[in-house]
Design a protein around this motif. Structure first.
Motif, PDB file in Angstrom:
ATOM      1  N   THR A   1      -3.713  41.835   0.581  1.00 33.29           N
ATOM      2  CA  THR A   1      -3.646  40.690   1.342  1.00 33.29           C
ATOM      3  C   THR A   1      -2.746  41.203   2.539  1.00 33.29           C
ATOM      4  O   THR A   1      -1.828  40.359   3.312  1.00 33.29           O
ATOM      5  CB  THR A   1      -2.177  39.989   0.252  1.00 33.29           C
ATOM      6  OG1 THR A   1      -1.154  41.067   0.022  1.00 33.29           O
ATOM      7  CG2 THR A   1      -2.505  39.438  -0.825  1.00 33.29           C
ATOM      8  N   GLY A   2      -3.009  42.284   3.250  1.00 26.79           N
ATOM      9  CA  GLY A   2      -2.906  42.556   4.514  1.00 26.79           C
ATOM     10  C   GLY A   2      -1.294  42.738   4.830  1.00 26.79           C
ATOM     11  O   GLY A   2      -0.497  43.346   3.980  1.00 26.79           O
ATOM     12  N   LYS A   3      -0.631  42.124   5.784  1.00 26.88           N
ATOM     13  CA  LYS A   3       0.679  42.271   6.050  1.00 26.88           C
ATOM     14  C   LYS A   3       1.617  41.372   4.996  1.00 26.88           C
ATOM     15  O   LYS A   3       2.759  41.390   5.077  1.00 26.88           O
ATOM     16  CB  LYS A   3       1.036  41.531   7.372  1.00 26.88           C
ATOM     17  CG  LYS A   3       0.961  40.319   7.734  1.00 26.88           C
ATOM     18  CD  LYS A   3       0.711  39.897   9.127  1.00 26.88           C
ATOM     19  CE  LYS A   3       2.338  40.146   9.807  1.00 26.88           C
ATOM     20  NZ  LYS A   3       2.155  39.532  11.107  1.00 26.88           N
ATOM     21  N   PHE A   4       1.092  40.473   4.255  1.00 25.57           N
ATOM     22  CA  PHE A   4       1.901  39.661   3.501  1.00 25.57           C
ATOM     23  C   PHE A   4       2.116  40.485   1.830  1.00 25.57           C
ATOM     24  O   PHE A   4       1.102  41.171   1.511  1.00 25.57           O
ATOM     25  CB  PHE A   4       0.944  38.542   3.068  1.00 25.57           C
ATOM     26  CG  PHE A   4       0.815  37.664   4.262  1.00 25.57           C
ATOM     27  CD1 PHE A   4       1.515  36.547   4.528  1.00 25.57           C
ATOM     28  CD2 PHE A   4      -0.399  37.698   5.118  1.00 25.57           C
ATOM     29  CE1 PHE A   4       1.720  35.813   5.553  1.00 25.57           C
ATOM     30  CE2 PHE A   4      -0.489  37.154   6.120  1.00 25.57           C
ATOM     31  CZ  PHE A   4       0.597  35.977   6.481  1.00 25.57           C
ATOM     32  N   GLU A   5       3.388  40.353   1.467  1.00 22.86           N
ATOM     33  CA  GLU A   5       3.612  40.996   0.130  1.00 22.86           C
ATOM     34  C   GLU A   5       4.365  40.049  -0.633  1.00 22.86           C
ATOM     35  O   GLU A   5       5.001  39.209  -0.089  1.00 22.86           O
ATOM     36  CB  GLU A   5       4.247  42.253   0.455  1.00 22.86           C
ATOM     37  CG  GLU A   5       3.794  43.330   1.334  1.00 22.86           C
ATOM     38  CD  GLU A   5       4.724  44.439   1.486  1.00 22.86           C
ATOM     39  OE1 GLU A   5       5.649  44.756   0.735  1.00 22.86           O
ATOM     40  OE2 GLU A   5       4.506  45.242   2.628  1.00 22.86           O
ATOM     41  N   PHE A   6       4.314  40.565  -2.082  1.00 19.41           N
ATOM     42  CA  PHE A   6       4.811  39.472  -2.897  1.00 19.41           C
ATOM     43  C   PHE A   6       5.926  40.272  -3.817  1.00 19.41           C
ATOM     44  O   PHE A   6       5.626  41.365  -4.053  1.00 19.41           O
ATOM     45  CB  PHE A   6       3.913  38.786  -3.906  1.00 19.41           C
ATOM     46  CG  PHE A   6       3.014  37.977  -2.936  1.00 19.41           C
ATOM     47  CD1 PHE A   6       3.203  36.661  -2.559  1.00 19.41           C
ATOM     48  CD2 PHE A   6       1.798  38.512  -2.881  1.00 19.41           C
ATOM     49  CE1 PHE A   6       2.284  36.033  -1.826  1.00 19.41           C
ATOM     50  CE2 PHE A   6       0.767  37.981  -2.061  1.00 19.41           C
ATOM     51  CZ  PHE A   6       1.030  36.542  -1.805  1.00 19.41           C
ATOM     52  N   ILE A   7       7.171  39.511  -4.188  1.00 24.88           N
ATOM     53  CA  ILE A   7       8.128  40.160  -5.115  1.00 24.88           C
ATOM     54  C   ILE A   7       8.650  38.885  -6.021  1.00 24.88           C
ATOM     55  O   ILE A   7       8.900  37.969  -5.393  1.00 24.88           O
ATOM     56  CB  ILE A   7       9.301  40.767  -4.297  1.00 24.88           C
ATOM     57  CG1 ILE A   7       8.869  41.997  -3.322  1.00 24.88           C
ATOM     58  CG2 ILE A   7      10.590  41.246  -5.230  1.00 24.88           C
ATOM     59  CD1 ILE A   7      10.047  42.605  -2.718  1.00 24.88           C
ATOM     60  N   ASN A   8       8.582  39.333  -7.340  1.00 27.75           N
ATOM     61  CA  ASN A   8       9.230  38.479  -8.311  1.00 27.75           C
ATOM     62  C   ASN A   8      10.855  38.583  -8.194  1.00 27.75           C
ATOM     63  O   ASN A   8      11.529  39.624  -8.442  1.00 27.75           O
ATOM     64  CB  ASN A   8       8.707  38.528  -9.690  1.00 27.75           C
ATOM     65  CG  ASN A   8       9.171  37.665 -10.626  1.00 27.75           C
ATOM     66  OD1 ASN A   8      10.034  37.147 -10.820  1.00 27.75           O
ATOM     67  ND2 ASN A   8       7.855  37.072 -11.342  1.00 27.75           N
TER      68      ASN A   8
END
Length: 240
Positions: free
Chosen positions: A217-224
């Protein structure tokens, strides 16, 4: 108006209220009155209120899977309190007036404060709530909830707290704004469930509903955020 001699703890509390816009009683107690009796906290806050340095406002938020305790009152710094803070605080203070409070976003903003504190504690990040910042010179098309500076990698992170999903069209606009902005090296989406990750990730990669967490997702990251707040909630529960 009661005259109060401000202690070092009072000054740090005023700055905490200024920098986070408002705080719950529990957030104040855990950060500034560790191991103090509840009555001690209430007494000190009452004196600061009588001195017109802070104000309280009644709200009604019930505890849930993200909020460890009920929240009946929030506290925020007054104009008088901010003036006192500017005299005593050695760091930079951007605003001349306290930031306005959006009562429709109280739950979101309380969680944002908890999460930013955890990011700062866990990773030693420099964290700023954008509500108190002067961003006019940056000419941003998209203003994040918070800015984080990762000193180890010398990079700027935009923080977005997503508790409810937006429309696909709105996400396309936001993602496009961030993708073309060189100020932010990474964009961290803090989400409450995997459904939001799937929706945003599908737009970023073009995979739509078939998006998989392993995709780039490139520069995009996800954290729950449930994982981030686990430690804090367990600490609160152990005190009940």
């Amino acid at each position: 108006m009661l005259r109060v001699k401000l202690t070092k703890r009072d000054i740090h509390l005023l700055y905490d209220l200024y920098s986070n816009v408002f705080l719950s009683f529990e957030q104040i107690r855990r950060e500034h009155f560790k191991n103090c009796a509840t009555s001690t906290v209430y007494n000190r806050l009452s004196k600061l209120i009588k001195a017109h340095l802070i104000v309280s406002r009644n709200i009604n938020l019930s505890a849930n899977n993200l909020l460890a305790k009920d929240v009946g009152v929030i506290y925020f710094v007054t104009q008088i309190g901010l003036k006192k803070l500017k005299v005593s605080w050695h760091g930079e203070i951007f605003r001349n007036f306290p930031a306005p409070i959006n009562l429709n976003n109280v739950f979101h903003d309380l969680l944002l404060t908890d999460i930013l504190r955890e990011l700062k504690r866990k990773f030693s990040y420099s964290v700023s709530n954008t509500k108190i910042m002067d961003l006019s010179k940056l000419n941003l098309d998209q203003i994040p909830d918070a800015l984080v500076i990762d000193k180890k990698s010398n990079s700027n992170l935009a923080i977005e707290l997503e508790l409810t999903a937006k429309s696909k069209q709105r996400y396309r606009e936001i993602i496009s704004n961030y993708a073309t902005n060189n100020l932010f090296d990474r964009v961290i989406y803090l989400v409450k469930d995997d459904g939001i990750i799937k929706k945003i990730g599908g737009i970023i990669t073009g995979s739509g509903n078939h998006f998989e967490a392993s995709e780039d997702t490139g520069k995009f990251e996800f954290i729950n955020i449930k994982n981030l707040l686990k430690v804090q909630k367990s600490e609160v529960c152990s005190e009940l």
